[in-house]
Write a protein that holds these residues in place. Structure first.
Motif, PDB file in Angstrom:
ATOM      1  N   THR A 164       0.799  -1.212   0.000  1.00  0.00           N
ATOM      2  CA  THR A 164       0.000   0.000   0.000  1.00  0.00           C
ATOM      3  C   THR A 164       0.842   1.276   0.000  1.00  0.00           C
ATOM      4  N   GLN A 165       0.307   2.306  -0.595  1.00  0.00           N
ATOM      5  CA  GLN A 165       0.848   3.665  -0.601  1.00  0.00           C
ATOM      6  C   GLN A 165       2.324   3.728  -1.018  1.00  0.00           C
ATOM      7  N   PRO A 166       2.643   3.183  -2.183  1.00  0.00           N
ATOM      8  CA  PRO A 166       4.032   3.264  -2.625  1.00  0.00           C
ATOM      9  C   PRO A 166       4.365   4.618  -3.229  1.00  0.00           C
ATOM     10  N   LEU A 167       5.623   5.010  -3.075  1.00  0.00           N
ATOM     11  CA  LEU A 167       6.243   6.062  -3.883  1.00  0.00           C
ATOM     12  C   LEU A 167       5.568   7.416  -3.694  1.00  0.00           C
ATOM     13  N   CYS A 168       5.438   7.812  -2.454  1.00  0.00           N
ATOM     14  CA  CYS A 168       4.892   9.124  -2.105  1.00  0.00           C
ATOM     15  C   CYS A 168       6.027  10.066  -1.678  1.00  0.00           C
ATOM     16  N   TYR A 169       5.816  11.351  -1.875  1.00  0.00           N
ATOM     17  CA  TYR A 169       6.790  12.386  -1.507  1.00  0.00           C
ATOM     18  C   TYR A 169       8.127  12.186  -2.231  1.00  0.00           C
ATOM     19  N   CYS A 170       8.090  11.624  -3.428  1.00  0.00           N
ATOM     20  CA  CYS A 170       9.309  11.406  -4.206  1.00  0.00           C
ATOM     21  C   CYS A 170       9.593  12.616  -5.097  1.00  0.00           C
ATOM     22  N   THR A 171      10.862  12.890  -5.325  1.00  0.00           N
ATOM     23  CA  THR A 171      11.299  13.931  -6.248  1.00  0.00           C
ATOM     24  C   THR A 171      12.041  13.284  -7.407  1.00  0.00           C
ATOM     25  N   ASN A 172      11.585  13.557  -8.626  1.00  0.00           N
ATOM     26  CA  ASN A 172      12.206  13.009  -9.837  1.00  0.00           C
ATOM     27  C   ASN A 172      12.180  11.477  -9.849  1.00  0.00           C
ATOM     28  N   LEU A 173      11.039  10.923  -9.579  1.00  0.00           N
ATOM     29  CA  LEU A 173      10.835   9.475  -9.654  1.00  0.00           C
ATOM     30  C   LEU A 173      10.635   9.053 -11.105  1.00  0.00           C
ATOM     31  N   ILE A 174      11.267   7.941 -11.506  1.00  0.00           N
ATOM     32  CA  ILE A 174      11.090   7.385 -12.849  1.00  0.00           C
ATOM     33  C   ILE A 174      10.706   5.912 -12.727  1.00  0.00           C
ATOM     34  N   LEU A 175       9.660   5.523 -13.441  1.00  0.00           N
ATOM     35  CA  LEU A 175       9.256   4.125 -13.540  1.00  0.00           C
ATOM     36  C   LEU A 175       9.225   3.728 -15.006  1.00  0.00           C
ATOM     37  N   GLU A 176       9.893   2.642 -15.358  1.00  0.00           N
ATOM     38  CA  GLU A 176       9.890   2.126 -16.720  1.00  0.00           C
ATOM     39  C   GLU A 176       9.471   0.655 -16.704  1.00  0.00           C
ATOM     40  N   ASN A 177       8.373   0.369 -17.400  1.00  0.00           N
ATOM     41  CA  ASN A 177       7.941  -1.014 -17.591  1.00  0.00           C
ATOM     42  C   ASN A 177       7.786  -1.775 -16.278  1.00  0.00           C
ATOM     43  N   CYS A 178       7.229  -1.126 -15.281  1.00  0.00           N
ATOM     44  CA  CYS A 178       6.964  -1.766 -13.995  1.00  0.00           C
ATOM     45  C   CYS A 178       5.522  -2.254 -13.934  1.00  0.00           C
ATOM     46  N   THR A 179       5.260  -3.178 -13.020  1.00  0.00           N
ATOM     47  CA  THR A 179       3.903  -3.640 -12.783  1.00  0.00           C
ATOM     48  C   THR A 179       3.565  -3.466 -11.314  1.00  0.00           C
ATOM     49  N   PHE A 180       2.278  -3.127 -11.055  1.00  0.00           N
ATOM     50  CA  PHE A 180       1.801  -2.902  -9.701  1.00  0.00           C
ATOM     51  C   PHE A 180       0.789  -3.983  -9.327  1.00  0.00           C
ATOM     52  N   ALA A 181       0.894  -4.519  -8.120  1.00  0.00           N
ATOM     53  CA  ALA A 181      -0.094  -5.456  -7.615  1.00  0.00           C
ATOM     54  C   ALA A 181      -1.368  -4.711  -7.201  1.00  0.00           C
ATOM     55  N   GLU A 182      -2.428  -5.472  -6.947  1.00  0.00           N
ATOM     56  CA  GLU A 182      -3.707  -4.857  -6.595  1.00  0.00           C
ATOM     57  C   GLU A 182      -3.644  -4.076  -5.289  1.00  0.00           C
ATOM     58  N   ASP A 183      -2.753  -4.448  -4.377  1.00  0.00           N
ATOM     59  CA  ASP A 183      -2.692  -3.747  -3.092  1.00  0.00           C
ATOM     60  C   ASP A 183      -1.904  -2.438  -3.167  1.00  0.00           C
ATOM     61  N   CYS A 184      -1.412  -2.068  -4.333  1.00  0.00           N
ATOM     62  CA  CYS A 184      -0.733  -0.780  -4.503  1.00  0.00           C
ATOM     63  C   CYS A 184      -1.786   0.310  -4.690  1.00  0.00           C
ATOM     64  N   ASP A 185      -2.266   0.858  -3.594  1.00  0.00           N
ATOM     65  CA  ASP A 185      -3.283   1.905  -3.655  1.00  0.00           C
ATOM     66  C   ASP A 185      -2.708   3.217  -3.133  1.00  0.00           C
ATOM     67  N   LEU A 186      -3.399   4.308  -3.439  1.00  0.00           N
ATOM     68  CA  LEU A 186      -2.999   5.646  -2.982  1.00  0.00           C
ATOM     69  C   LEU A 186      -1.552   5.950  -3.359  1.00  0.00           C
ATOM     70  N   CYS A 187      -1.221   5.644  -4.598  1.00  0.00           N
ATOM     71  CA  CYS A 187       0.155   5.794  -5.082  1.00  0.00           C
ATOM     72  C   CYS A 187       0.502   7.254  -5.370  1.00  0.00           C
ATOM     73  N   PHE A 188       1.782   7.593  -5.244  1.00  0.00           N
ATOM     74  CA  PHE A 188       2.399   8.800  -5.810  1.00  0.00           C
ATOM     75  C   PHE A 188       1.962  10.105  -5.136  1.00  0.00           C
ATOM     76  N   GLU A 189       1.450  10.069  -3.929  1.00  0.00           N
ATOM     77  CA  GLU A 189       0.993  11.318  -3.309  1.00  0.00           C
ATOM     78  C   GLU A 189       2.165  12.291  -3.156  1.00  0.00           C
ATOM     79  N   TYR A 190       1.981  13.499  -3.684  1.00  0.00           N
ATOM     80  CA  TYR A 190       2.958  14.588  -3.608  1.00  0.00           C
ATOM     81  C   TYR A 190       4.294  14.244  -4.262  1.00  0.00           C
TER      82      TYR A 190
END
Length: 262
Positions: free
Chosen positions: A182-208
């Protein structure tokens, strides 16, 4: 050779080769330089075994002791198993790991710098906290709060399981990774994702977070991203509420054709 209970058996030494040894003593390698350790066993009694040292190479070794490495400059581990890896590899620099397994490894790699990993299996929370200049390949990380407040970290071809991944990181890049929690990758600066997959429990992603994300799967929900773009196969829910700091600055789209091929 066996090193029986005691303290600091090899303190302040240089140019050591230890092969087929069993360590039952505390603090055996402190303030050492140019050490080769091969086919050895560090029992649970040899806690805090290698601190304040330079140019350490360990091969084909089992480590049952906690708090194994601290303040090391130049460390290479190959075919090493650490069964009690809590608070290990703190404040170490210029680290190379190949085919390493670490269990019970809470807070492993804290404040580490210049870390090169290929082939790594970790069970332990709060890994890589405040680490800088890290490359991880072919890893399986079961780790809550991994990569918090890191800088310049790239992870390739890996599985990362655990909530609150990568919060407060700068320049975190994930390539061909499977992410869950849950809640992955929040408050990140200059985040890059290439060809990634997220499971169903990855909710509320990328806040701020500011990011460039191409996700080759569905995303359950996104909340208040700060800027950049997100592309995914499908997004279950996009939450932009009154707490969003920069409404409209992040472009969100669902277009499978723009995703990288699996």
């Amino acid at each position: 050779m066996k090193f029986y209970p005691g303290e600091s058996a090899l303190k302040e030494c240089r140019n050591i080769e230890a092969r087929k040894c069993e360590f039952m003593c505390k603090y055996p390698f402190w303030h050492n330089e140019n050490v080769l350790i091969e086919d050895c066993l560090f029992t649970v009694y040899s806690r805090a075994a290698i601190w304040y040292s330079r140019d350490i190479r360990m091969l084909n070794t089992r480590v049952e002791a906690p708090k194994m490495f601290r303040e090391i400059d130049g460390l290479s581990l190959e075919n090493v198993t650490l069964t009690n890896a809590g608070e290990t590899l703190w404040n170490c620099r210029d680290i190379r790991l190949r085919n390493v397994e670490a269990r019970n490894g809470d807070y492993i790699f804290m404040n580490g710098q210049n870390i090169d990993i290929d082939g790594f299996c970790l069970q332990g929370n709060y890994s890589f906290q405040d680490a800088k200049n890290v490359v991880v390949c072919n890893a399986r990380l079961d780790s809550k709060d991994a990569f918090w407040k890191t800088e310049n970290v790239t992870v390739y071809d890996s599985e990362i399981t655990g909530e609150y991944l990568g919060w407060h990181s700068k320049n975190l890049k994930l390539v061909n990774c499977k992410i869950s929690g849950t809640q992955p990758l929040c408050y990140c600066t200059n985040l890059i994702l290439e060809n990634c997959t997220f499971a169903e429990d990855c909710d509320l992603c990328f806040e701020y977070s500011t990011l460039e994300a191409v996700v080759n799967s569905d995303i359950t929900s996104i909340k208040n991203p700060a800027g950049g773009f997100i592309t995914a196969n499908h997004i279950g829910e996009t939450i932009i509420d009154e707490n969003c700091k920069n409404p409209g600055a992040c472009h969100i789209r669902t277009n499978p054709e723009t995703c990288f091929a699996p």
